[in-house]
Motif scaffolding. Structure first.
Motif, PDB file in Angstrom:
ATOM      1  N   MET A  98       0.834  -1.202   0.000  1.00  8.97           N
ATOM      2  CA  MET A  98       0.000   0.000   0.000  1.00  8.97           C
ATOM      3  C   MET A  98       0.870   1.255   0.000  1.00  8.97           C
ATOM      4  O   MET A  98       0.553   2.263  -0.636  1.00  8.97           O
ATOM      5  N   ILE A  99       2.012   1.190   0.708  1.00 11.66           N
ATOM      6  CA  ILE A  99       2.957   2.306   0.778  1.00 11.66           C
ATOM      7  C   ILE A  99       4.317   1.779   0.327  1.00 11.66           C
ATOM      8  O   ILE A  99       5.166   1.420   1.161  1.00 11.66           O
ATOM      9  N   TRP A 404      -6.008   2.224  11.126  1.00 10.52           N
ATOM     10  CA  TRP A 404      -6.414   3.618  11.025  1.00 10.52           C
ATOM     11  C   TRP A 404      -6.543   4.047   9.562  1.00 10.52           C
ATOM     12  O   TRP A 404      -7.502   4.740   9.185  1.00 10.52           O
ATOM     13  N   MET A 405      -5.596   3.622   8.721  1.00  8.18           N
ATOM     14  CA  MET A 405      -5.651   4.025   7.310  1.00  8.18           C
ATOM     15  C   MET A 405      -6.760   3.310   6.555  1.00  8.18           C
ATOM     16  O   MET A 405      -7.238   3.814   5.534  1.00  8.18           O
ATOM     17  N   ARG A 406      -7.182   2.137   7.030  1.00  7.48           N
ATOM     18  CA  ARG A 406      -8.361   1.518   6.419  1.00  7.48           C
ATOM     19  C   ARG A 406      -9.595   2.389   6.645  1.00  7.48           C
ATOM     20  O   ARG A 406     -10.499   2.408   5.815  1.00  7.48           O
ATOM     21  N   HIS A 407      -9.592   3.117   7.756  1.00  5.35           N
ATOM     22  CA  HIS A 407     -10.726   4.001   8.057  1.00  5.35           C
ATOM     23  C   HIS A 407     -10.593   5.344   7.365  1.00  5.35           C
ATOM     24  O   HIS A 407     -11.576   5.865   6.809  1.00  5.35           O
ATOM     25  N   GLN A 411      -9.956   4.538   0.032  1.00  5.31           N
ATOM     26  CA  GLN A 411      -9.803   4.503  -1.418  1.00  5.31           C
ATOM     27  C   GLN A 411      -8.385   4.150  -1.862  1.00  5.31           C
ATOM     28  O   GLN A 411      -8.152   3.905  -3.045  1.00  5.31           O
ATOM     29  N   LYS A 412      -7.432   4.111  -0.940  1.00  9.68           N
ATOM     30  CA  LYS A 412      -6.038   3.866  -1.301  1.00  9.68           C
ATOM     31  C   LYS A 412      -5.861   2.445  -1.817  1.00  9.68           C
ATOM     32  O   LYS A 412      -6.427   1.494  -1.265  1.00  9.68           O
ATOM     33  N   MET A 413      -5.084   2.289  -2.885  1.00  7.70           N
ATOM     34  CA  MET A 413      -4.886   0.976  -3.497  1.00  7.70           C
ATOM     35  C   MET A 413      -4.192   0.031  -2.525  1.00  7.70           C
ATOM     36  O   MET A 413      -3.170   0.369  -1.922  1.00  7.70           O
ATOM     37  N   ARG A 414      -4.737  -1.173  -2.393  1.00  4.28           N
ATOM     38  CA  ARG A 414      -4.168  -2.199  -1.516  1.00  4.28           C
ATOM     39  C   ARG A 414      -4.050  -3.509  -2.295  1.00  4.28           C
ATOM     40  O   ARG A 414      -4.982  -4.320  -2.308  1.00  4.28           O
TER      41      ARG A 414
END
Length: 497
Positions: A98-99, A404-407, A411-414
């Motif tokens: 993701m990052i 936290w980033m799932r919340h 929309q971030k690509m995973r």
């Protein structure tokens, strides 16, 4: 400390000193200098396995048994530590795809919670996690190499420190010179160390089949029930699994990271857990509880009891394991400090790249110097507890950042998305381990927490404070340019002139 963009003229002034990019290097079309993508899937597996399987498996069994109280409970701790590390590694597979930035926890914590928590991780890694782990590995190498020369007593402390310093400097030079050399060393020693541990296991099978089963009877006798002791046993076991997140430090140098990062984790972690379990079964089958608890060099005690005239081979195998582990740790962790400096959280000089070899030479040298200062320490038990507790706290932050980033960033690509149960189980388990270990060892864990807290005023003064005196800014610029000229290095993405 200033960001790359804050130092005017460094690329051009560095070029004026004879710096130039290398034709055919890993550069963008505009001639910028960048780190090369040279790591394939098997290189990634070798880095993870190579970093993990090092000094821990030859040091930790003593402490795990001490805290667990029985061989049976110690084996349970080893297996559960491997499973917990596997869960953490799978969570990091999602974070790493993701990052896709080098820096591991530093990048993930910064993305989720901002600059201050990210700096605190960098601060802790700079002075606790990385150099202490490297120092323990180097000291273990030195102790096993020297033990045959002093079979009846402990080798001189000065000799151990000297040998540890030599191997640390030697591997740093290799890392500075060529990434391909690093991966070749890593691949070779990874295969050798797995073979060494398998030989240990099969030698113990021969011992058992000869009728010596007395050491595996009443395996659960003496098991401790104190939560604090069990937590300490887990932390000393988890120390041996340290490194499962190191491939995330070098994501930018990994070919096709979306596929190769999770694949490398899925291959390496079961292999390490199985090998560790077999190695501990081997130790416990051959050695009594007392022999495990009193031995400072467990593999040597094992080999002297079972291998006879060829017992000398075990110190050699241990040396190979520790060299491979130290080599991988130096390679991966230097990229962490490189990324931190590139983001302005360390002096710019640490983010410079050698124009000929395209390696972060100043970062490697800086880390080598910090490691050398820790080689005088001898209390390995305390160091392991402090390192493991601090690492667990930051791992908690990274996995909490995943949730936290799932919340906040749905929309971030995973490319990889783990089941929600896994990070929750990891968070709950590690939280209880940290709490119980703190109550059992308040001073040791408290030292680690206090040192991390010290990073807050450091951040406010050197990072947050924008109106620094001109003399301080000038001194920083002079230091950065001096390092650039000395090591023939320039910042990443600098253009050819």
């Amino acid at each position: 400390m200033a960001k790359v963009g804050d130092v005017d003229g460094l690329p051009s002034r560095a070029m004026d000193s004879g710096l130039e990019t290398v034709d055919g290097g890993d550069q963008e079309s505009n001639g910028s200098v960048r780190l090369k993508k040279e790591l394939g899937l098997m290189n990634g597996v070798a880095i993870i396995v190579g970093v993990i399987v090092g000094s821990g498996i030859f040091v930790s069994p003593h402490y795990v048994l001490k805290f667990a109280g029985s061989k049976g409970m110690a084996l349970i701790v080893w297996v559960l530590s491997g499973i917990l590390s596997m869960i953490g590694a799978l969570c990091y597979a999602e974070l790493g795809t993701m990052i896709p930035k080098s820096g591991g926890d530093y990048a993930y914590i910064g993305e989720a919670f901002g600059n201050l928590p990210a700096f605190l991780y960098l601060w802790g890694a700079l002075f606790i996690l990385v150099p202490t782990g490297n120092a323990i590995t180097a000291l273990t190498f030195a102790e096993y190499i020297l033990k045959p020369l002093w079979p009846e007593c402990h080798p001189p402390t000065a000799a151990i420190s000297l040998i540890a310093a030599i191997i640390t400097c030697f591997l740093t030079v290799i890392n500075c010179y060529n990434v391909k050399w690093v991966t070749r060393v890593q691949d070779s020693f990874t295969a050798a160390k797995i073979l060494a541990l398998l030989i240990t296991f099969f030698a113990s099978l021969w011992y058992l089949f000869s009728g010596h089963t007395e050491n595996l009877q009443n395996m659960m006798e003496g098991t401790t029930t104190k939560p604090g002791s069990i937590a300490s046993a887990f932390f000393t076991g988890l120390f041996s699994y340290s490194g499962w997140n190191f491939l995330n430090f070098v994501t930018e140098e990994l070919k096709d990271p979306y596929k190769n990062l999770p694949r490398a984790i899925r291959i390496s972690m079961p292999v390490v857990t199985l090998v560790y379990a077999l190695a501990n079964v081997a130790y416990f089958a051959v050695l009594t509880n007392d022999e495990v608890l009193v031995s400072e060099v467990l593999a040597v005690t094992f080999s002297e009891k079972i291998l006879g005239k060829v017992a000398w081979i075990m110190p050699l195998f241990v040396a190979m394991c520790t060299v491979g582990s130290l080599n991988g740790a130096i390679y991966a962790s230097s990229r962490l400090f490189f990324v931190g400096a590139r983001n302005g959280h360390l002096p710019l000089a640490i983010s410079l790249i050698d124009i000929r070899r395209l390696t972060p030479v100043p970062s490697l040298i800086f880390m080598c110097v910090v490691t050398l200062t820790l080689l005088i320490s001898t209390d390995i038990e305390s160091l392991m507890l402090i390192v493991s507790a601090v690492e667990a706290m930051f791992t908690l932050c990274s996995v909490a950042g995943l949730l936290w980033m799932r919340h906040t960033l749905p929309q971030k690509m995973r490319p990889i998305r783990v089941n929600l149960i896994l990070p929750i189980v990891f968070l709950i388990t590690c939280t209880f381990l940290v709490i119980f270990c703190f109550f059992e060892n308040p001073i040791k864990v408290g030292i680690g927490i206090a040192f991390i807290a010290l990073g807050v005023p450091i951040y406010l003064i050197f990072i947050q404070w924008s109106n620094k005196p001109k003399w301080l800014q000038s001194a920083c610029n002079s230091f950065n340019i001096t390092c650039s000229k000395m090591f023939l290095c320039i910042p990443e993405d600098s253009k050819e002139l």
